[in-house]
Motif scaffolding. Structure first.
Motif, PDB file in Angstrom:
ATOM      1  N   TYR A   1      11.043 -30.716 -31.532  1.00  0.00           N
ATOM      2  CA  TYR A   1      10.775 -32.115 -31.876  1.00  0.00           C
ATOM      3  C   TYR A   1       9.329 -32.469 -31.562  1.00  0.00           C
ATOM      4  O   TYR A   1       8.775 -32.081 -30.534  1.00  0.00           O
ATOM      5  N   HIS A   2       8.740 -33.244 -32.469  1.00  0.00           N
ATOM      6  CA  HIS A   2       7.387 -33.767 -32.258  1.00  0.00           C
ATOM      7  C   HIS A   2       7.304 -35.159 -32.870  1.00  0.00           C
ATOM      8  O   HIS A   2       8.172 -35.566 -33.648  1.00  0.00           O
ATOM      9  N   GLY A   3       6.235 -35.847 -32.527  1.00  0.00           N
ATOM     10  CA  GLY A   3       6.052 -37.193 -33.036  1.00  0.00           C
ATOM     11  C   GLY A   3       5.486 -37.270 -34.431  1.00  0.00           C
ATOM     12  O   GLY A   3       5.410 -38.358 -35.004  1.00  0.00           O
TER      13      GLY A   3
ATOM     14  N   HIS B   1      12.677 -34.482 -24.746  1.00  0.00           N
ATOM     15  CA  HIS B   1      11.716 -35.153 -25.615  1.00  0.00           C
ATOM     16  C   HIS B   1      11.970 -36.658 -25.508  1.00  0.00           C
ATOM     17  O   HIS B   1      13.044 -37.145 -25.849  1.00  0.00           O
TER      18      HIS B   1
ATOM     19  N   LYS C   1      10.142 -42.401 -33.869  1.00  0.00           N
ATOM     20  CA  LYS C   1      10.861 -41.308 -34.523  1.00  0.00           C
ATOM     21  C   LYS C   1      10.410 -39.952 -33.973  1.00  0.00           C
ATOM     22  O   LYS C   1       9.277 -39.814 -33.509  1.00  0.00           O
ATOM     23  N   ALA C   2      11.308 -39.009 -34.055  1.00  0.00           N
ATOM     24  CA  ALA C   2      10.996 -37.619 -33.709  1.00  0.00           C
ATOM     25  C   ALA C   2      11.315 -36.755 -34.923  1.00  0.00           C
ATOM     26  O   ALA C   2      12.260 -37.040 -35.672  1.00  0.00           O
ATOM     27  N   TYR C   3      10.513 -35.693 -35.109  1.00  0.00           N
ATOM     28  CA  TYR C   3      10.683 -34.820 -36.268  1.00  0.00           C
ATOM     29  C   TYR C   3      10.847 -33.367 -35.823  1.00  0.00           C
ATOM     30  O   TYR C   3      10.150 -32.906 -34.918  1.00  0.00           O
TER      31      TYR C   3
ATOM     32  N   LEU D   1      12.052 -40.325 -26.497  1.00  0.00           N
ATOM     33  CA  LEU D   1      12.073 -41.064 -27.755  1.00  0.00           C
ATOM     34  C   LEU D   1      12.111 -42.556 -27.426  1.00  0.00           C
ATOM     35  O   LEU D   1      13.152 -43.097 -27.055  1.00  0.00           O
TER      36      LEU D   1
END
Length: 233
Positions: free
Chosen positions: A214-216, A153, A160-162, A155
């Motif tokens: 993880y997603h934005g 992922h 940020k990543a969530y 970054l």
């Protein structure tokens, strides 16, 4: 009598000739004073101050110089791109980690506070257990989506990543003695010493936890969490 008639005739002829001469002179003067009729060459519009002369847009809006093309992926520097992130795993020293509660969910937020992009694993490693126990081998691990694969992922700097963890998506009675979650942000790139621990808080109930990728955005991370179907290794 004949002399008088001849004198009068001569006077009449002379007068007529004088009138004709004056008429001819007046006609020439009038012709010289009056312009000849032809195409009107006077500009019917404004002077040449329109778009062609000034370079301004036709709609009257202010003109501006063309802008240089912006580089994608934010920042524009060579070390802040997705391609750079895929080749440079994140170090915990360039990240900040925060966990916040939303009902039975925990929102895991990872921020890149450095100047360069870096790559995270597709999801964090999470273990739920007893904070007072020295033995963490029995910690509970959440379900995660199957079919995980692909590059890290990416970054980018300043982003940020969530990842979202639901402690009890089914609302069932929870296991006892679980009061802490341990998070390793990028397990394949970081040592266990980079694990961070967070209390679950009083009254937390853990049963069949689920974790997404993880997603934005939090919304996309929640959608991924709902696809969890296999145990995290």
């Amino acid at each position: 009598m004949r002399v008088r008639h001849r004198h009068r005739a001569l006077l009449a002829v002379t007068t007529a000739a004088l009138v004709l001469s004056l008429t001819a002179c007046n006609g020439d003067d009038q012709a010289a004073a009056t312009p000849t009729t032809g195409p009107d060459t006077t500009a019917s519009g404004p002077a040449a101050t329109g778009p062609a002369a000034t370079g301004a847009p036709a709609d009257g809006s202010p003109s501006e110089a063309p802008k240089a093309s912006q580089k994608p992926n934010g920042g524009g520097s060579a070390n802040n791109t997705e391609a750079y992130a895929y080749k440079h795993p994140c170090a915990m020293t360039q990240l900040s980690l925060n966990v916040r509660q939303e009902g039975t969910r925990r929102i895991i937020e990872v921020a890149n506070k450095g100047a360069s992009a870096c790559g995270l694993d597709l999801l964090p490693a999470v273990a739920l257990g007893d904070s007072s126990s020295a033995d963490r081998s029995n910690s509970l691990r959440p379900l995660v989506p199957s079919g995980i694969g692909g590059p890290n992922h990416a970054l980018l700097a300043g982003t940020k990543a969530y990842a979202v963890l639901d402690l009890n998506p089914g609302g069932k009675a929870g296991a006892k003695g679980i009061d802490e979650m341990n998070v390793l942000v990028s397990p394949s790139h970081m040592p266990n010493a980079d694990t961070r621990s967070f209390p679950l808080g009083a009254g937390a109930s853990v049963s069949g936890p689920e974790l997404g990728l993880y997603h934005g955005s939090v919304a996309d991370a929640v959608a991924s969490m709902r696809q969890a179907d296999i145990a995290q290794q």
